[in-house]
Design an enzyme around this catalytic site. Sequence first.
Site, PDB file in Angstrom:
ATOM      1  N   SER A  22       0.825  -1.211   0.000  1.00  0.00           N
ATOM      2  CA  SER A  22       0.000   0.000   0.000  1.00  0.00           C
ATOM      3  C   SER A  22       0.860   1.262   0.000  1.00  0.00           C
ATOM      4  CB  SER A  22      -0.941   0.006   1.213  1.00  0.00           C
ATOM      5  OG  SER A  22      -0.207  -0.139   2.418  1.00  0.00           O
ATOM      6  N   ASN A 109      -2.465  -2.236  13.334  1.00  0.00           N
ATOM      7  CA  ASN A 109      -3.929  -2.095  13.252  1.00  0.00           C
ATOM      8  C   ASN A 109      -4.430  -0.833  13.949  1.00  0.00           C
ATOM      9  OD1 ASN A 109      -3.663  -4.506  12.002  1.00  0.00           O
ATOM     10  ND2 ASN A 109      -4.634  -5.745  13.590  1.00  0.00           N
ATOM     11  N   THR A 154     -39.506  25.816 -12.237  1.00  0.00           N
ATOM     12  CA  THR A 154     -39.813  24.466 -11.766  1.00  0.00           C
ATOM     13  C   THR A 154     -39.963  23.631 -13.031  1.00  0.00           C
ATOM     14  OG1 THR A 154     -42.205  24.770 -11.810  1.00  0.00           O
ATOM     15  CG2 THR A 154     -41.099  25.329  -9.738  1.00  0.00           C
ATOM     16  N   HIS A 155     -39.565  22.407 -12.994  1.00  0.00           N
ATOM     17  CA  HIS A 155     -39.596  21.532 -14.182  1.00  0.00           C
ATOM     18  C   HIS A 155     -38.797  22.137 -15.341  1.00  0.00           C
ATOM     19  CE1 HIS A 155     -43.019  19.541 -12.148  1.00  0.00           C
ATOM     20  NE2 HIS A 155     -43.369  20.782 -11.857  1.00  0.00           N
ATOM     21  N   SER A 276     -12.727  24.067 -28.581  1.00  0.00           N
ATOM     22  CA  SER A 276     -12.931  22.803 -29.277  1.00  0.00           C
ATOM     23  C   SER A 276     -11.796  22.620 -30.269  1.00  0.00           C
ATOM     24  CB  SER A 276     -14.272  22.830 -30.013  1.00  0.00           C
ATOM     25  OG  SER A 276     -14.262  21.912 -31.097  1.00  0.00           O
ATOM     26  N   LYS A 282     -16.211  27.617 -30.451  1.00  0.00           N
ATOM     27  CA  LYS A 282     -16.672  27.057 -29.183  1.00  0.00           C
ATOM     28  C   LYS A 282     -15.949  27.631 -27.955  1.00  0.00           C
ATOM     29  CE  LYS A 282     -19.322  24.224 -28.585  1.00  0.00           C
ATOM     30  NZ  LYS A 282     -19.595  22.826 -28.856  1.00  0.00           N
ATOM     31  N   ASN A 284     -16.365  26.275 -24.225  1.00  0.00           N
ATOM     32  CA  ASN A 284     -17.102  25.230 -23.501  1.00  0.00           C
ATOM     33  C   ASN A 284     -16.905  25.301 -21.993  1.00  0.00           C
ATOM     34  OD1 ASN A 284     -18.057  24.130 -25.919  1.00  0.00           O
ATOM     35  ND2 ASN A 284     -16.208  22.883 -26.169  1.00  0.00           N
ATOM     36  N   GLU A 289     -18.801  20.895 -16.364  1.00  0.00           N
ATOM     37  CA  GLU A 289     -19.225  19.549 -16.789  1.00  0.00           C
ATOM     38  C   GLU A 289     -18.458  18.476 -16.025  1.00  0.00           C
ATOM     39  OE1 GLU A 289     -19.636  19.240 -21.305  1.00  0.00           O
ATOM     40  OE2 GLU A 289     -18.763  21.212 -21.026  1.00  0.00           O
ATOM     41  N   TYR A 316      -9.812  -6.422  12.805  1.00  0.00           N
ATOM     42  CA  TYR A 316      -9.130  -5.932  11.608  1.00  0.00           C
ATOM     43  C   TYR A 316      -9.102  -6.988  10.515  1.00  0.00           C
ATOM     44  CZ  TYR A 316      -5.664  -4.191   8.367  1.00  0.00           C
ATOM     45  OH  TYR A 316      -5.044  -3.774   7.223  1.00  0.00           O
ATOM     46  N   GLN A 321      -7.571  -1.952   4.128  1.00  0.00           N
ATOM     47  CA  GLN A 321      -6.552  -1.175   3.409  1.00  0.00           C
ATOM     48  C   GLN A 321      -7.156  -0.482   2.185  1.00  0.00           C
ATOM     49  OE1 GLN A 321      -2.458  -2.727   3.096  1.00  0.00           O
ATOM     50  NE2 GLN A 321      -2.816  -2.827   0.892  1.00  0.00           N
ATOM     51  N   LYS A 324      -8.361   3.637   1.624  1.00  0.00           N
ATOM     52  CA  LYS A 324      -7.575   4.865   1.478  1.00  0.00           C
ATOM     53  C   LYS A 324      -7.685   5.542   0.129  1.00  0.00           C
ATOM     54  CE  LYS A 324      -4.514   3.124   4.883  1.00  0.00           C
ATOM     55  NZ  LYS A 324      -5.377   1.895   4.872  1.00  0.00           N
TER      56      LYS A 324
HETATM   57  N1  ARG Z   1      -1.572  -1.206   5.228  1.00  0.00           N
HETATM   58  C1  ARG Z   1      -2.447  -1.669   6.225  1.00  0.00           C
HETATM   59  C2  ARG Z   1      -3.810  -1.003   6.110  1.00  0.00           C
HETATM   60  O1  ARG Z   1      -3.887  -0.021   5.456  1.00  0.00           O
HETATM   61  C3  ARG Z   1      -1.864  -1.399   7.565  1.00  0.00           C
HETATM   62  C4  ARG Z   1      -2.340  -2.323   8.641  1.00  0.00           C
HETATM   63  C5  ARG Z   1      -1.753  -3.646   8.389  1.00  0.00           C
HETATM   64  N2  ARG Z   1      -2.149  -4.595   9.397  1.00  0.00           N
HETATM   65  C6  ARG Z   1      -2.079  -5.875   9.227  1.00  0.00           C
HETATM   66  N3  ARG Z   1      -2.480  -6.633  10.191  1.00  0.00           N
HETATM   67  N4  ARG Z   1      -1.610  -6.414   8.128  1.00  0.00           N
HETATM   68  O2  ARG Z   1      -4.788  -1.432   6.637  1.00  0.00           O
END
Ligand code: ARG
Length: 485
Positions: A22, A109, A154-155, A276, A282, A284, A289, A316, A321, A324
């Site tokens: 990650s 965790n 309206t509408h 364009s 144009k 735009n 949009e 957990y 993960q 994010k």
């Molecule tokens: N990269 C992990 C996450 O975003 C970190 C926590 C990892 N924990 C584990 N038990 N592998 O959740």
Amino acid sequence: MRLWGGRFSGEPDRLVQEFTQSIDFDRRLFHHDILGSIVHCRMLGRQGIIPPEEAAQIEAGLRQVEEDFQKGQIQFAHALEDVHTHVEARLRELIGPVAGKLHTARSRNDQVALDLRLFLREAVLDTIDRLADLQETLCNRADEWQDIIAPGYTHLQRAQPVLLAHHLLAYHEMLRRDAERFQEAFARINVLPLGAGALAGVPYPIDREFVATQLGFDSISRNSMDAVSDRDFVVEYLSAAALAMAHLSRLGEEIVLWTTSEFGYLELSDAFTTGSSLMPQKKNPDVAELIRGKTGRIYGHLLHVLVLLKGLPLTYNRDLQEDKEALFDTIDTLLPSLTLLSAMLATARVNAERLAAAAASGFTLATDVADYLVARGVPFREAHTLTGRLVQRCLATGHTLADLPLEEYRAISPLFDSDVYRIDTWASIRARDIPGGTAPGRVRAALQEARQAIAACRAWTAGQRERFARLPDHTDAGSVRSPHG
Ligand code: ARG
């Protein structure tokens, strides 16, 4: 190389490394990861869980790691999986095996939950401030355009005249509720999860209150299993963001419509339009949009995290993960959308004549004619029917309500008199003099109240920022203040 390798004899498959890493995205949390670690190790030292000299050594090392991250001097490697491991690995390079003591009484965790909360609470403040920027632009333009009449729809059919300022302040209200939602989410984000360990808590005499105070958290989590496994606070941000994007998308849609030659109410500055590749004429409204278009992906992110959570057994699970990228992309979409809409509106030009003409045409004063009869004792339902007949007469004879001869009016009701011609767009607007209505005095008051609300919002975020500015500074040990004297 294998991380946490004691119980394994072989290397992980390369594909597994690629698939599970990650660091490509969670490196964005480095600052918050290090901040959390600094306070954690400080607490370990204070509590005598590790020798205080070693805690000081670790803290100094972490400050160096922070600097390395800032200067782009960290070598990222998928083998090191995530940001937590990268920080620890760099720390070990700098200070040697003592780095291994940092992770005492902590798990990734609770660490990752902490990082996300630290990160997200700042994102909430940024979001609210950007909402306030757009709200302020809406207010500024409403102020400037207070004498401009617009057709209310309206509408998407012309309905009744309104002040353009009233129309703009409708968006202010939407954004105000958005800001409230983010503010409410903040209270639930700003909770310390650290201390939960992997899931069950930790067998060390840690001081969670100290960590919470140092990090500016309002409270500590009450259940370790919950603390490491829920991401409802992420969902709350995403759902507030999804609604905010719905509002921005509506505003974007109106900009698209209003800048067409069919409407011709608004002209965007060149800086916020695109050409364009084929049609030389144009201009735009691509930005508007795209804001409309990107709203879909924010809804997607919300749904993604909701679905992510629904099947997870306590506690957990690595699925988490996946929260994010959805969160980061939402922030990276919402914030520039707010800024761009604000800039676009601040520099747009409005065609007051066209708006006023549109507001006066299409029988937008028919309701006022019905109300004229109501004022003379006719039940509203009947007045509505009679006025409908007037409109029918106009359509048949090619007249408007303003130039339909009085005989025609009288043929439909003897209650009509020549003062019926006093009904015009301004009279219609002035008549709607109730709280929340479009009468000029009401709109002026609403504008004033709107500005107060924006100021209150800004004061709130500034107060929170001031608190966070007093957190342990990563590069200056002197700025740290112990809450216990
Ligand atoms: N990269 C992990 C996450 O975003 C970190 C926590 C990892 N924990 C584990 N038990 N592998 O959740």
